[in-house]
Design a protein around this motif. Structure first.
Motif, PDB file in Angstrom:
ATOM      1  N   HIS A  33     -34.963 -10.744  28.729  1.00 35.29           N
ATOM      2  CA  HIS A  33     -34.798  -9.495  29.570  1.00 35.29           C
ATOM      3  C   HIS A  33     -34.200  -9.659  31.079  1.00 35.29           C
ATOM      4  N   MET A  50     -30.278  -9.834  30.819  1.00 34.07           N
ATOM      5  CA  MET A  50     -29.706  -8.715  30.103  1.00 34.07           C
ATOM      6  C   MET A  50     -28.212  -8.523  30.827  1.00 34.07           C
ATOM      7  N   LEU A  72     -25.056  -6.923  28.610  1.00 33.72           N
ATOM      8  CA  LEU A  72     -24.718  -5.267  28.729  1.00 33.72           C
ATOM      9  C   LEU A  72     -23.850  -5.078  29.546  1.00 33.72           C
ATOM     10  N   GLU A  90     -22.729  -1.840  21.152  1.00 34.39           N
ATOM     11  CA  GLU A  90     -24.356  -2.123  21.040  1.00 34.39           C
ATOM     12  C   GLU A  90     -24.554  -3.450  19.975  1.00 34.39           C
ATOM     13  N   GLY A  99     -26.258  -6.711  20.750  1.00 35.93           N
ATOM     14  CA  GLY A  99     -27.572  -6.898  19.988  1.00 35.93           C
ATOM     15  C   GLY A  99     -27.425  -8.481  19.515  1.00 35.93           C
ATOM     16  N   VAL A 105     -28.535 -10.626  22.027  1.00 36.22           N
ATOM     17  CA  VAL A 105     -29.810 -10.772  22.328  1.00 36.22           C
ATOM     18  C   VAL A 105     -30.532 -11.373  21.604  1.00 36.22           C
ATOM     19  N   VAL A 108     -30.602  -1.610  20.905  1.00 34.99           N
ATOM     20  CA  VAL A 108     -29.835  -1.291  22.227  1.00 34.99           C
ATOM     21  C   VAL A 108     -29.520   0.035  21.809  1.00 34.99           C
ATOM     22  N   SER A 114     -27.900   3.034  23.387  1.00 36.78           N
ATOM     23  CA  SER A 114     -27.204   3.772  24.809  1.00 36.78           C
ATOM     24  C   SER A 114     -26.803   5.134  24.828  1.00 36.78           C
ATOM     25  N   VAL A 134     -33.655  -1.228  25.589  1.00 36.19           N
ATOM     26  CA  VAL A 134     -33.613  -2.332  25.099  1.00 36.19           C
ATOM     27  C   VAL A 134     -34.821  -2.667  24.892  1.00 36.19           C
ATOM     28  N   THR A 167     -40.013  -3.356  26.270  1.00 34.72           N
ATOM     29  CA  THR A 167     -38.802  -2.475  26.289  1.00 34.72           C
ATOM     30  C   THR A 167     -38.539  -2.448  27.831  1.00 34.72           C
TER      31      THR A 167
END
Length: 375
Positions: free
Chosen positions: A166, A169, A173, A179, A183, A186, A203, A205, A229, A244
Motif C-alpha cells: 500500500h 500504491m 495508481l 484497473e 492490478g 500490485v 482495484v 475505480s 484497493v 483495504t
C-alpha cells in the motif's frame, strides 16, 4: 515453512481432546488449511484421496496415494510418528479409512473437513454407512480462531508486508491506466514484498468501487476517481494478509465523498475501539454501523464488518449481527466497514486486528485517511 514439531504435536493432542468432548469418534481431514494446521502439510484435494484419520481414541493414520507419498519427505508429517497407509490406483482408499477407524472401536459419528470434496464425502458415507457425518469445524474452528504467539507473529509479518505494498500504491495508481494494469503491478508487488502469491487484488475505480468484490476491469482511471484497493495473500508460513485502503486521483469528483469518507473513518475507529475480551462479535459490528446509519448511509453498508483470518483468508470469527461469540485474547479478524453508492463511488477501510489481554492491537499501520494522489 510449517509450524515447529512440538506445536503440531500439541495441536493434535488438543484436537483429539476436543473431538472427544464434542462426542465425535473421529475427524477425517483432507488437504486443506485444516490439514496444514494439524500436520504442517499443504496441498489440495484431488480425485485421489489423501485423508488424515484422527480418532478420538486411537492412533492417527494418514491415508495417502503411493504416488504422493514422496512429497511427505522432509515434512513434519513423518516426524510426528503417524502411521502412513499408502494405496495404489487399483485399491479402495475409502476402505482403508474405514479400517483405520474400526481399529479404534465402533464409529457412530465422524466429522469431515468443511471443504472436503463431495466425491470423497459421499464415498466415505458408502464405506461407513452406519456413521453419521458432521462438520469438523465444530472442533477445528474453535481451536484455529484462538491464535498462539507464533501465529500472531506470522499475521503481524503478513500485515507489515501488505502495508509495504500500500505504501507504494502511488507508483501504479495513475490517470490513464486501466484497473487491470494497476492490478497486475500490485500482484507482482505483493509477491516481491514478502508473500508467496497474490490471493486477490481489487482495484475498484469510480462506480466500480461501489461493488465490494469487484476485482479489476479494463476501465481507465480518470481524474477525481475514488479507488478502493483491497489486497492480500499468504506468506511462507501460510498466514494471510488482507488490507483495504481508499485512494483518490486528485481531489475527489463527488461532492459528498469527503464527508462520507469522514463518516467511514469514524465508523472504523469506533469498531476497532470496541474490540476487547468479553465483547461479542456482534457488538463490534454494531459499533461500526451506528455512525454510518446516523449519517444516513446505513443502507449503503451492505456486508458484515469483518471476518477471521489465519491459514484461511476468511475464517471464524465473523464480525456480524447475530454472532454472540465472546471475543477472547488471540482472536484475529478484519474490521472493514464500507459505504457503497451504486453508479457513483465506494469506499472501505480494512485493518486486521488481534484481541489482546486488555483490548486490541492493529496489525496494519498505513494511514486510514482518504489518500489523495497527485495527477
Amino acid at each position: 515453512m510449517p509450524a515447529p514439531l512440538d506445536t503440531l504435536t500439541a495441536r493434535l493432542a488438543r484436537t483429539r481432546d476436543a473431538t472427544r468432548v464434542a462426542g465425535l469418534d473421529a475427524l477425517l481431514i483432507t488437504p486443506s488449511p485444516d490439514l496444514r494446521y494439524l500436520l504442517g502439510v499443504g496441498g489440495e484435494s484431488h480425485e485421489r484421496l489423501t485423508c488424515l484419520v484422527l480418532p478420538a481414541d486411537g492412533d492417527p493414520v494418514l491415508v495417502v496415494p503411493a504416488l504422493e507419498r514422496p512429497g511427505l519427505d522432509g515434512t513434519p508429517a513423518l516426524e510426528l510418528g503417524l502411521e502412513i497407509a499408502e494405496w495404489t490406483d487399483e485399491a479402495d482408499p475409502y476402505a482403508l479409512v474405514a479400517a483405520a477407524l474400526r481399529r479404534s472401536g465402533s464409529v457412530a459419528r465422524a466429522a469431515v473437513g468443511d471443504t472436503m470434496p463431495a466425491a470423497h464425502v459421499l464415498a466415505l458415507r458408502d464405506a461407513l454407512p452406519a456413521c453419521r457425518q458432521e462438520l469438523a469445524s465444530t472442533v477445528l474452528a474453535q481451536l484455529r480462531m484462538r491464535k498462539d504467539s507464533a501465529e500472531i507473529a506470522a499475521l503481524t509479518a503478513a500485515g507489515q508486508a501488505i502495508d509495504r505494498v500500500h505504501a507504494r500504491m502511488g507508483e501504479w495508481l495513475r490517470v490513464g491506466r486501466t484497473e487491470a494494469q494497476v492490478g497486475a503491478d500490485v500482484a507482482a508487488a505483493i509477491v516481491a514484498e514478502g508473500h508467496t502469491a497474490a490471493a486477490f487484488v481489487i482495484v475498484g475505480s469510480g462506480p466500480n468501487g461501489a461493488s465490494p468484490h469487484h476485482a479489476v476491469s479494463n476501465r481507465v482511471l480518470e481524474p477525481g476517481d475514488v479507488v478502493v484497493v483491497d489486497i492480500g495473500g499468504p506468506t511462507s508460513e501460510g498466514y494471510f494478509s488482507d488490507c483495504t485502503r481508499t485512494y483518490s486521483l486528485g481531489e475527489p469528483a463527488g461532492p459528498d465523498v469527503v464527508a462520507g469518507y469522514s463518516v467511514l473513518q469514524a465508523a472504523q475507529d469506533a469498531a476497532v475501539a470496541a474490540v476487547a475480551p468479553g465483547v461479542t462479535a456482534e457488538q463490534v459490528d454494531a459499533a461500526a454501523r451506528v455512525p454510518i446509519t446516523d449519517a444516513g448511509f446505513g443502507a449503503r453498508f451492505i456486508h458484515r464488518t469483518g471476518h477471521g483470518i489465519g491459514l484461511d483468508v476468511h475464517e471464524q470469527p465473523y464480525i456480524v449481527a447475530g454472532n454472540h461469540l465472546l471475543l477472547e485474547a488471540g482472536m484475529a479478524f478484519s474490521v472493514e466497514p464500507g459505504i457503497y453508492l451504486p453508479g457513483r463511488w465506494g469506499a472501505r477501510i480494512e485493518d486486521i486486528v488481534v484481541v489482546s489481554d486488555s483490548g486490541v492491537t492493529r496489525l496494519n499501520h498505513r494511514p486510514r485517511e482518504l489518500a489523495v494522489l497527485p495527477v
